[in-house]
Write an enzyme that holds these catalytic residues in place. Structure first.
Site, mmCIF file in Angstrom:
data_model
loop_
_atom_site.group_PDB
_atom_site.id
_atom_site.type_symbol
_atom_site.label_atom_id
_atom_site.label_comp_id
_atom_site.label_asym_id
_atom_site.label_seq_id
_atom_site.Cartn_x
_atom_site.Cartn_y
_atom_site.Cartn_z
ATOM 1 N N ASP A 195 0.866 -1.176 0.000
ATOM 2 C CA ASP A 195 0.000 0.000 0.000
ATOM 3 C C ASP A 195 0.905 1.229 0.000
ATOM 4 O O ASP A 195 1.920 1.257 0.707
ATOM 5 C CB ASP A 195 -0.860 0.049 1.264
ATOM 6 C CG ASP A 195 -1.997 -0.968 1.268
ATOM 7 O OD1 ASP A 195 -2.002 -1.865 0.402
ATOM 8 O OD2 ASP A 195 -2.877 -0.860 2.142
ATOM 9 N N HIS A 207 5.200 -7.206 -0.023
ATOM 10 C CA HIS A 207 5.002 -8.541 -0.573
ATOM 11 C C HIS A 207 5.747 -8.747 -1.895
ATOM 12 O O HIS A 207 6.221 -7.796 -2.509
ATOM 13 C CB HIS A 207 3.503 -8.783 -0.783
ATOM 14 C CG HIS A 207 2.708 -8.726 0.485
ATOM 15 N ND1 HIS A 207 2.177 -9.847 1.089
ATOM 16 C CD2 HIS A 207 2.360 -7.679 1.289
ATOM 17 C CE1 HIS A 207 1.533 -9.495 2.191
ATOM 18 N NE2 HIS A 207 1.633 -8.179 2.336
ATOM 19 N N SER A 247 7.952 5.114 5.424
ATOM 20 C CA SER A 247 9.010 4.322 4.813
ATOM 21 C C SER A 247 8.801 4.258 3.309
ATOM 22 O O SER A 247 7.777 4.692 2.790
ATOM 23 C CB SER A 247 9.059 2.922 5.429
ATOM 24 O OG SER A 247 7.785 2.513 5.866
#
Length: 295
Positions: A113, A169, A256
């Site tokens: 995301d 991921h 981040s």
């Protein structure tokens, strides 16, 4: 004010920034900048704040944070009252159906995301941080030979805000090598900071790993820490086969960044993402969402 393109609605949303006034003071005032250099960018500050976010005392911040930023609790595997600390909430897991994975081998999905910039046919010596500020891939990696492999390739830059799901991921089936760790500072990765600190990604703590993907070539993952990110946690097992959508790792508290580099002529990024990048706007994406196709 940060405007982010909403791909579904085809409108620009105004991003609500966690700690907005604090960030503006730190990166825009002489006193704040001195405080930044003397303390905030240092490892001990992020480590100290990280310990607080790991403590049970920080759990009381969770409910207000969820409410203030309108975060969808229905996606969580836990109830908000069950989080034992703020970090427990921050690197929360989501229900399996919250981020569906497109299994088509020709479809490139987002690894996380975040807010996405996409750059094609890159000059590895002049990668764009923000308009007017650049950095080089060999400075980022401290590995010239590896950097040269991505000449003319594609760079996808995902900015994860504190409100986001902070697990990342794999975009394909394949095998990922062990992560290489590079020590550094802990500047914020918010656009306010990116406009003030030259070569910020090359200054911050980061890790990179080479993912030998089945359909998109050798993809370079660069995971960049930021202010108060005490740790970048890699949860995958190096050199073991993974499948598309498997978890690679997560960040502890703080904003981040994840940067993906693709070799030349491996992918085509979706047109709307490229167009918005050229206009200077990020696109909001979710993990598993289509962002491109195999070339």
């Amino acid at each position: 004010m940060i405007k982010v393109f909403n791909r579904k609605e085809k409108i620009y949303d105004i991003e609500k920034v966690a700690g907005d006034n604090y960030l503006k003071w730190i990166y825009s005032s002489p006193v704040g900048l001195n405080f930044l250099e003397l303390m905030i960018k240092k490892k001990f500050f992020s480590k100290l704040y990280g310990k607080y976010c790991d403590s049970k005392h920080s759990a009381k911040k969770v409910s207000k944070f969820i409410d203030d930023f309108n975060i969808n609790e229905k996606e969580f595997t836990l109830k908000k009252s069950d989080f034992k600390s703020f970090n427990d909430f921050f690197y929360r897991k989501l229900n399996n159906d919250a981020r569906p994975i497109i299994n088509d081998e020709n479809i490139l999905i987002s690894p996380a995301d975040g807010r996405l910039f996409a750059y094609e046919n890159i000059d590895i010596h002049n990668l764009i941080q923000v308009k007017g500020l650049t950095y080089s891939l060999d400075e980022l990696l401290k590995n010239i030979e590896l950097a040269e492999k991505y000449i003319g390739g594609t760079c996808l830059l995902f900015r994860l805000a504190p409100v986001d799901y902070h697990r990342f991921h794999f975009i394909d089936d394949g095998i990922c090598e062990e992560a290489v760790k590079i020590s550094g500072s802990y500047y914020s990765v918010n656009p306010i900071a990116l406009e003030k600190v030259p070569k910020l990604f090359c200054e911050n703590k980061r890790e990179y790993s080479i993912f030998h993907s089945k359909h998109f070539g050798d993809v370079l993952y660069v995971d960049v820490g930021a202010t108060c990110v005490g740790s970048i946690i890699q949860t995958y097992t190096p050199n073991e086969y993974v499948v598309k959508g498997d978890e690679k790792g997560y960040f502890k508290f703080g904003g981040s960044t994840i940067i993906l580099f693709f070799e030349k002529d491996k992918i085509i990024v979706d047109k709307d993402i490229v167009e918005q990048t050229q206009k200077g706007f990020e696109c909001k994406v979710l993990m598993g969402e289509k962002i491109g196709t195999k070339l």
